[in-house]
Design a protein around this motif. Structure first.
Motif, mmCIF file in Angstrom:
data_model
loop_
_atom_site.group_PDB
_atom_site.id
_atom_site.type_symbol
_atom_site.label_atom_id
_atom_site.label_comp_id
_atom_site.label_asym_id
_atom_site.label_seq_id
_atom_site.Cartn_x
_atom_site.Cartn_y
_atom_site.Cartn_z
ATOM 1 N N THR A 140 0.835 -1.207 0.000
ATOM 2 C CA THR A 140 0.000 0.000 0.000
ATOM 3 C C THR A 140 0.866 1.252 0.000
ATOM 4 O O THR A 140 0.628 2.192 -0.774
ATOM 5 C CB THR A 140 -0.935 0.016 1.225
ATOM 6 O OG1 THR A 140 -1.785 -1.134 1.186
ATOM 7 C CG2 THR A 140 -1.797 1.272 1.251
ATOM 8 N N LEU A 183 1.150 4.163 -3.004
ATOM 9 C CA LEU A 183 0.820 5.562 -2.719
ATOM 10 C C LEU A 183 2.019 6.492 -2.943
ATOM 11 O O LEU A 183 1.846 7.630 -3.386
ATOM 12 C CB LEU A 183 0.316 5.692 -1.274
ATOM 13 C CG LEU A 183 -1.070 5.105 -0.997
ATOM 14 C CD1 LEU A 183 -1.387 5.155 0.488
ATOM 15 C CD2 LEU A 183 -2.142 5.845 -1.793
ATOM 16 N N PHE A 217 -7.442 9.373 10.523
ATOM 17 C CA PHE A 217 -6.976 9.407 9.136
ATOM 18 C C PHE A 217 -6.947 10.842 8.616
ATOM 19 O O PHE A 217 -5.957 11.292 8.045
ATOM 20 C CB PHE A 217 -7.896 8.543 8.273
ATOM 21 C CG PHE A 217 -7.565 8.562 6.804
ATOM 22 C CD1 PHE A 217 -6.589 7.725 6.288
ATOM 23 C CD2 PHE A 217 -8.241 9.416 5.936
ATOM 24 C CE1 PHE A 217 -6.276 7.747 4.937
ATOM 25 C CE2 PHE A 217 -7.935 9.445 4.584
ATOM 26 C CZ PHE A 217 -6.957 8.608 4.088
ATOM 27 N N ILE A 275 -3.818 13.487 7.475
ATOM 28 C CA ILE A 275 -3.772 14.119 6.155
ATOM 29 C C ILE A 275 -3.381 15.588 6.303
ATOM 30 O O ILE A 275 -2.476 16.089 5.626
ATOM 31 C CB ILE A 275 -5.141 14.021 5.454
ATOM 32 C CG1 ILE A 275 -5.439 12.580 5.044
ATOM 33 C CG2 ILE A 275 -5.196 14.956 4.235
ATOM 34 C CD1 ILE A 275 -4.655 12.074 3.865
ATOM 35 N N THR A 335 -1.999 4.964 7.702
ATOM 36 C CA THR A 335 -2.663 5.144 6.414
ATOM 37 C C THR A 335 -2.867 6.619 6.103
ATOM 38 O O THR A 335 -2.688 7.057 4.961
ATOM 39 C CB THR A 335 -4.024 4.417 6.401
ATOM 40 O OG1 THR A 335 -3.848 3.065 6.814
ATOM 41 C CG2 THR A 335 -4.641 4.428 5.009
ATOM 42 N N THR A 344 0.597 8.050 5.121
ATOM 43 C CA THR A 344 1.009 7.630 3.783
ATOM 44 C C THR A 344 0.149 8.280 2.706
ATOM 45 O O THR A 344 0.656 8.697 1.661
ATOM 46 C CB THR A 344 0.939 6.088 3.659
ATOM 47 O OG1 THR A 344 1.584 5.488 4.784
ATOM 48 C CG2 THR A 344 1.615 5.616 2.396
ATOM 49 N N SER A 345 -1.149 8.370 2.981
ATOM 50 C CA SER A 345 -2.047 9.022 2.022
ATOM 51 C C SER A 345 -1.715 10.498 1.877
ATOM 52 O O SER A 345 -1.867 11.071 0.793
ATOM 53 C CB SER A 345 -3.508 8.861 2.471
ATOM 54 O OG SER A 345 -3.866 7.502 2.534
ATOM 55 N N SER A 346 -1.257 11.112 2.979
ATOM 56 C CA SER A 346 -0.880 12.528 2.907
ATOM 57 C C SER A 346 0.317 12.718 1.978
ATOM 58 O O SER A 346 0.407 13.733 1.270
ATOM 59 C CB SER A 346 -0.565 13.086 4.299
ATOM 60 O OG SER A 346 0.694 12.651 4.774
ATOM 61 N N ALA A 391 0.960 10.838 -0.702
ATOM 62 C CA ALA A 391 0.431 10.735 -2.066
ATOM 63 C C ALA A 391 -0.377 11.977 -2.431
ATOM 64 O O ALA A 391 -0.239 12.517 -3.541
ATOM 65 C CB ALA A 391 -0.446 9.485 -2.191
ATOM 66 N N LEU A 392 -1.218 12.440 -1.502
ATOM 67 C CA LEU A 392 -2.049 13.615 -1.764
ATOM 68 C C LEU A 392 -1.189 14.859 -1.977
ATOM 69 O O LEU A 392 -1.437 15.662 -2.887
ATOM 70 C CB LEU A 392 -3.014 13.832 -0.602
ATOM 71 C CG LEU A 392 -3.997 15.004 -0.733
ATOM 72 C CD1 LEU A 392 -4.937 14.778 -1.913
ATOM 73 C CD2 LEU A 392 -4.797 15.185 0.554
#
Length: 530
Positions: free
Chosen positions: A223, A227, A285, A289, A415, A418-420, A422-423
């Motif tokens: 994951t 990302l 989450f 972010i 998560t 990590t999403s931050s 990618a974002l």
């Protein structure tokens, strides 16, 4: 539930203040490696890697910690804390020694994975030493505050130290500093802790879900890879990303199916049946972010304002001060029984204020001192938000499976983090493209003035004694640099506009959720949060 043991963890002669100091030192030591990546340009130069590689290294150590914490819950019931902790310290020291003498990126990634395991082991020991000592609700709130305060300030605190070290030494000397710290902590543990003490009655390592752990860590690392490298590879236009995504879905399906069937699963997935717990996960989450949105601010300070690591120290100190003050102020409100969601909304409001401040002050001619209040506000906002959100999430869980709330909660934090990444990569690409287009349009509209500016700059270089070709190249480079600065400034402003819109949306949603308005904090004696 935790079972008290007759033998105290610390020796009888050790006073409480020394015991607490040792616990806090162990906590801060296990977080040392997480702050290594606060100076990415130095790492890129030392190892010859790209920014995405550095991001994935962060994912590896964080993901390794998250996954092993689920195993640690069983492991700590088998080993004595002192031996378990000394083993972690020894392995961490060996890993640091390897990194000190090598410049291989592959070795570093491998070592970071192992150090993530030792971090999980050490933090698990810390949690089991902190919360059984806290009898009253007041003590447990203070315990939460100190624990999470230490976690939050560890990165800026170590960043101050790293800034000073990197001014004089190469990157690998940071590992030497960790070795020295590990030796000191090992001495403290050997002198103060009792070798025969246990947190729990000894339980043999049978029916431990080792296979579930392998599925879990595989899912986490894949994951993170998708990302971080997705944008660089072209997302689903890349056969590799498509294959990894499909494979990861299969891994997740097998993992969930397995966990639902086992008597002693790695993670009890029944925890997801609790509505407020799921809302808490979404808040965690979302928080991470927005928490990850400061990377562009530090990039602005470094590239536009020309800050070197030492000049950034006041910024890190402002973050630390804001976080500490925010943590202890909010602990008072929690103890007074204030509504958790109202506190969380206030925290997101403070984060929105940080974005507004950045929008007002980001410019080509800014000064470092202008941004000290902004980063103080950011630190204060994270201090206000962290304890209430984590407390809201863990207290929503049924007592029998409360530990699973902690394990899933840290997965949500990972998560979100990590999403931050990618974002942020996506938004920065979008905002830079948009800013470039705006500047190109403005330059076309002011074309006559542009040619005059170019001629003036060219003439300045000629007057300084340069020949015609040097003056031409230098003037073109100068104008190009100005354009790049304008692009970055405009992109930063556009980025924080989007972040501000997002956080206002979160606040509105929280105001409209009726089922969470009356939640108050319930800190149970046997609850050990991660």
């Amino acid at each position: 539930m935790m079972q008290a043991h007759r033998i105290p963890v610390f020796k009888k002669w050790v006073p409480e203040w020394i015991a607490r100091s040792v616990i806090f030192t162990i906590l801060m030591t296990c977080l040392y490696s997480f702050a290594l990546y606060t100076h990415p340009a130095t790492i890129m130069g030392f190892y010859g890697v790209e920014s995405t590689d550095i991001q994935y290294a962060m994912v590896v150590i964080y993901g390794s910690t998250v996954a092993f914490l689920a195993l640690d819950f069983r492991m700590v019931k088998y080993f004595t804390p002192r031996k378990y902790l000394l083993a972690a310290l020894a392995v961490n020291a060996v890993c640091s020694l390897i990194c000190f003498y090598t410049r291989s990126w592959t070795i570093l990634i491998t070592v970071q994975f192992i150090q993530g395991i030792t971090c999980a082991l050490m933090s698990g020991i810390v949690l089991n030493m902190i919360f059984p000592r806290l009898e009253s609700v007041r003590a447990r709130v203070i315990g939460y505050t100190i624990l999470y305060g230490g976690i939050q300030i560890s990165v800026p605190l170590y960043s101050v130290y790293y800034s000073i070290m990197l001014y004089f030494f190469d990157f690998n000397w940071l590992f030497y500093g960790l070795i020295v710290l590990l030796v000191i902590v090992t001495g403290m543990v050997m002198v103060t802790m009792n070798g025969k003490a246990r947190f729990y009655k000894k339980i043999p390592l049978y029916q431990v879900d080792w296979i579930g752990y392998l599925f879990y860590i595989t899912f986490i690392l894949i994951t993170g890879y998708i990302l971080v490298y997705g944008r660089q590879l072209g997302w689903f236009g890349s056969p590799l990303v498509t294959f990894l995504s499909l494979f990861n879905i299969l891994v997740l399906f097998v993992f969930i199916t397995r966990e639902l069937k086992l008597k002693r699963p790695l993670i009890n997935l029944q925890i997801f049946k609790t509505r407020n717990f799921v809302i808490g996960l979404l808040l965690l989450f979302t928080f991470y972010i927005f928490k990850g949105s400061t990377g562009l601010a530090y990039g602005y300070l470094e590239i536009i304002l020309g800050n070197d690591p030492l000049n950034t120290i006041p910024i890190w100190i402002a973050v630390i001060a804001g976080t500490v003050i925010g943590m202890f102020v909010i602990s008072r409100f929690v103890l007074m029984g204030y509504n958790l969601i109202k506190i969380i909304i206030a925290g997101f409001g403070m984060m929105a204020l940080f974005y507004v401040y950045m929008l007002l002050f980001v410019s080509v001619g800014g000064e470092t001192g202008d941004f000290i209040p902004a980063l103080f506000i950011y630190g204060f906002a994270t201090g206000v938000l962290f304890v209430p959100i984590v407390s809201f999430t863990t207290s929503a869980a049924p007592p029998k499976i409360a530990v699973n709330a902690s394990l899933v909660g840290i997965l949500a934090r990972f998560t979100g983090f990590t999403s931050s990444l990618a974002l942020n990569n996506e938004l920065q690409l979008y905002t830079k493209a948009s800013a470039t287009e705006k500047i190109r349009e403005n330059m076309n509209e002011t074309d006559p003035q542009l040619s005059i500016v170019l001629q003036n700059v060219y003439q300045t270089y000629m007057n300084a004694g340069n020949d015609m070709y040097t003056a031409k190249n230098s003037s073109a480079g100068y104008i190009s640099g100005l354009v790049k600065e304008q692009v970055l400034v405009n992109a930063t402003r556009d980025y924080y506009n989007l972040m501000l819109a997002g956080i206002l949306g979160v606040i509105i949603v929280l105001l409209l959720l009726p089922q969470v308005r009356q939640v108050v904090l319930k800190l149970k004696k046997g609850q050990v949060p991660y």
